[in-house]
Design an enzyme around this catalytic site. Sequence first.
Site, short mmCIF file in Angstrom:
data_model
loop_
_atom_site.label_atom_id
_atom_site.label_comp_id
_atom_site.label_asym_id
_atom_site.label_seq_id
_atom_site.Cartn_x
_atom_site.Cartn_y
_atom_site.Cartn_z
N LYS A 89 28.59 103.43 33.58
CA LYS A 89 27.16 103.52 33.31
C LYS A 89 26.38 102.73 34.35
CE LYS A 89 23.74 102.54 29.79
NZ LYS A 89 23.49 101.77 28.56
N ASP A 105 19.68 91.59 23.15
CA ASP A 105 20.81 92.55 23.26
C ASP A 105 21.89 91.99 24.19
OD1 ASP A 105 22.57 94.63 23.69
OD2 ASP A 105 21.05 96.11 24.20
N GLU A 119 16.78 101.24 25.07
CA GLU A 119 17.59 100.65 24.02
C GLU A 119 16.80 99.71 23.10
OE1 GLU A 119 21.35 99.34 25.71
OE2 GLU A 119 21.46 101.20 26.84
N ASP A 166 24.09 106.08 21.49
CA ASP A 166 23.97 104.90 22.34
C ASP A 166 25.10 104.98 23.36
OD1 ASP A 166 23.95 102.45 23.57
OD2 ASP A 166 24.50 101.30 21.79
P1 ADP Z 1 27.51 97.78 25.31
O1 ADP Z 1 27.23 96.67 26.26
O2 ADP Z 1 28.42 98.79 25.87
O3 ADP Z 1 26.27 98.34 24.69
P2 ADP Z 1 28.26 96.69 22.68
O4 ADP Z 1 26.89 96.32 22.30
O5 ADP Z 1 28.98 97.63 21.81
O6 ADP Z 1 28.40 97.18 24.15
O7 ADP Z 1 29.10 95.32 22.78
C1 ADP Z 1 30.43 95.31 23.17
C2 ADP Z 1 30.87 93.89 23.32
O8 ADP Z 1 30.74 93.22 22.08
C3 ADP Z 1 32.33 93.78 23.75
O9 ADP Z 1 32.44 92.83 24.78
C4 ADP Z 1 32.99 93.27 22.48
O10 ADP Z 1 34.13 92.48 22.77
C5 ADP Z 1 31.90 92.46 21.85
N1 ADP Z 1 32.09 92.30 20.40
C6 ADP Z 1 32.21 93.25 19.47
N2 ADP Z 1 32.39 92.72 18.26
C7 ADP Z 1 32.37 91.37 18.42
C8 ADP Z 1 32.52 90.26 17.55
N3 ADP Z 1 32.74 90.42 16.25
N4 ADP Z 1 32.43 89.02 18.08
C9 ADP Z 1 32.23 88.84 19.41
N5 ADP Z 1 32.09 89.84 20.28
C10 ADP Z 1 32.17 91.09 19.80
MG MG Z 2 24.40 98.33 24.19
#
Ligand code: ADP
Ligand code: MG
Length: 568
Positions: free
Chosen positions: A78, A159, A133, A15
């Site tokens: 990205k 998402d 995704e 991912d």
């Molecule tokens: P992407 O958008 O790159 O796919 P992710 O799905 O990994 O990213 O999400 C990342 C985001 O999720 C970040 O902003 C992070 O701060 C937030 N995040 C991760 N864990 C938690 C949590 N336990 N509570 C709230 N936000 C979270």
């Molecule tokens: Mg993502």
Amino acid sequence: MKRARKYEGHAVGIDLGTTYSCVAVWQEQHCRVEIIHNDQGNRTTPSYVAFTANQRLIGDAAKNQAAANPINTVFDVKRLIGRKYSDPVIKNDLLMWPFKVTAGADDKPMIVRKATRDAGAIAGLNVMRIISEPTAAAIAYGLDKRSDCTGERNIFIFDLGGGTFDVSLLTIKGKVFEVKATAGNTHLGGEDFDNRIVSYFVKEFNRKNTVDISGDARALRRLRSACEKAKRTLSYAVTATIELDVFFKGIDFYSSITRARFEELNMDLFRECLETVDRCITDSNVDKASVHDVVLVGGSSRIPKVQELLQEFFNGKELCKSINPDEAVAYGAAVKAALLTGGSKSSAPNLVLQDVTPLSLGKATMGDVMSVVIPRNTTFPVKKSETFFTVQDNQSHVLEEIYEGERTRASDNNLLGRYTLSGIPPAPKGHPVSICFDLDADGILIVTSEEKTNGNKNQITITNDKGRLSQEEIERLIEEAERYKVEDDKFLEKANSIITLEDYVYDMEKALISSKLCPADKKKLNSAIDKAITLLDDGNKENIENHVFVECLNESKLIFEPIRAKTR
Ligand code: ADP
Ligand code: MG
């Protein structure tokens, strides 16, 4: 799907997130997916790369030194994939980024010349398939619940990531996934929630110490990472603290924030998410009561308030959170990879995954009319051929212009590419030329034109990252098509009247040359042709109303039909 050669090695799913990335591997011996930890022991890795005088840093290491080395630390890139440097969406991002991006050849943004597939190849991977995704998340989910996957299931994927928000409604029927509707916001996610906490604390610190830290980039960066940590804590605790020693001008900053305050600071953004959910459900024409599963994806979907609002929206339905939301995409991709290599025959369900075209694909025909070859929402891979006809006698070539979009006027749609098919043998107007649209499983479109009598061909390949549109632009085009429907219908009606009149003039001209007409008929026919041609050649045709062309055709018919009857 090519299965000719035997694959060796592991099937992994990646991912590549805007803010965090995650890698999963299919473990054949245990029949399960495992998330691969990075060198820091973390299951997700910040999508960051940094360059220092003597080394290249990635992930946590790059993110941790970002405050000290802002111009050589690259993140959020990205967003650039598949976009042009001059794209207005990118222009806005550029203003916010400390690192530099320049325009390269063909208006490509210069730090990401290589798109996802190339990046995989450079990393030494055999990139088998790029899947969307939500589809990946759905596979992860399908594996989980395969036993009750009978009949038709509606799955809603929510998402909420670091910088983007995407929702989709998928339907699984038998083994086929279909995307019914999507919606989202390319600039809404965890970082916006972080920003709200940052401003809250900046105000507090400034007020308590009568200072202004807003110009201190380094202090703000430290505060931002403390705020992100606090936000994560608030997903399981009701208060979180921040502790920043020697924060600004020698002053320490110790403070705390409650979950309730965090929710209050972000409530408008949470509500906005729910509005997007509502829009997606409406577009899908699926009643929300008929949604079987609501799947949480993206780290920010861990926020309790977001879950609460979502559950409320779906009338109290239990949300699916059995798979870590920030790992679900990589998880599903690993399962898909295992299916593709044939490695998981025994255990993974043999799902045939299909996506749908978000916009219609077609070509411009006479009068700038969009002729659709593959309609919107068609499941792909798909291959469709159509026959078109030359519009002039002895026409030796055709210029093919390929578009995507829903408007009736071709040039109102998004031009994907153009090419010319030449070498058409001399023939009267109406000579057939076939065109084939071949959209493969990766969304790569190959359009081929062919003149069948001599086999002359020409074609164009349109890849995902060449001029194709973002989700936002797709939504805009669909919305515009609805808004301009009346105008578009009028345009089409007029375009048809013009084509009919042109064909009629052609018939009149043919009769004039090839039939033995008496001088009086000849004269009448000549003047009818003149009149019609004058109208058809009018430089101001845009502003002439449809009825003028219809009346001209009717007048021509009054003259030509009796003459035509005599010649038969
Ligand atoms: P992407 O958008 O790159 O796919 P992710 O799905 O990994 O990213 O999400 C990342 C985001 O999720 C970040 O902003 C992070 O701060 C937030 N995040 C991760 N864990 C938690 C949590 N336990 N509570 C709230 N936000 C979270
Ligand atoms: Mg993502």
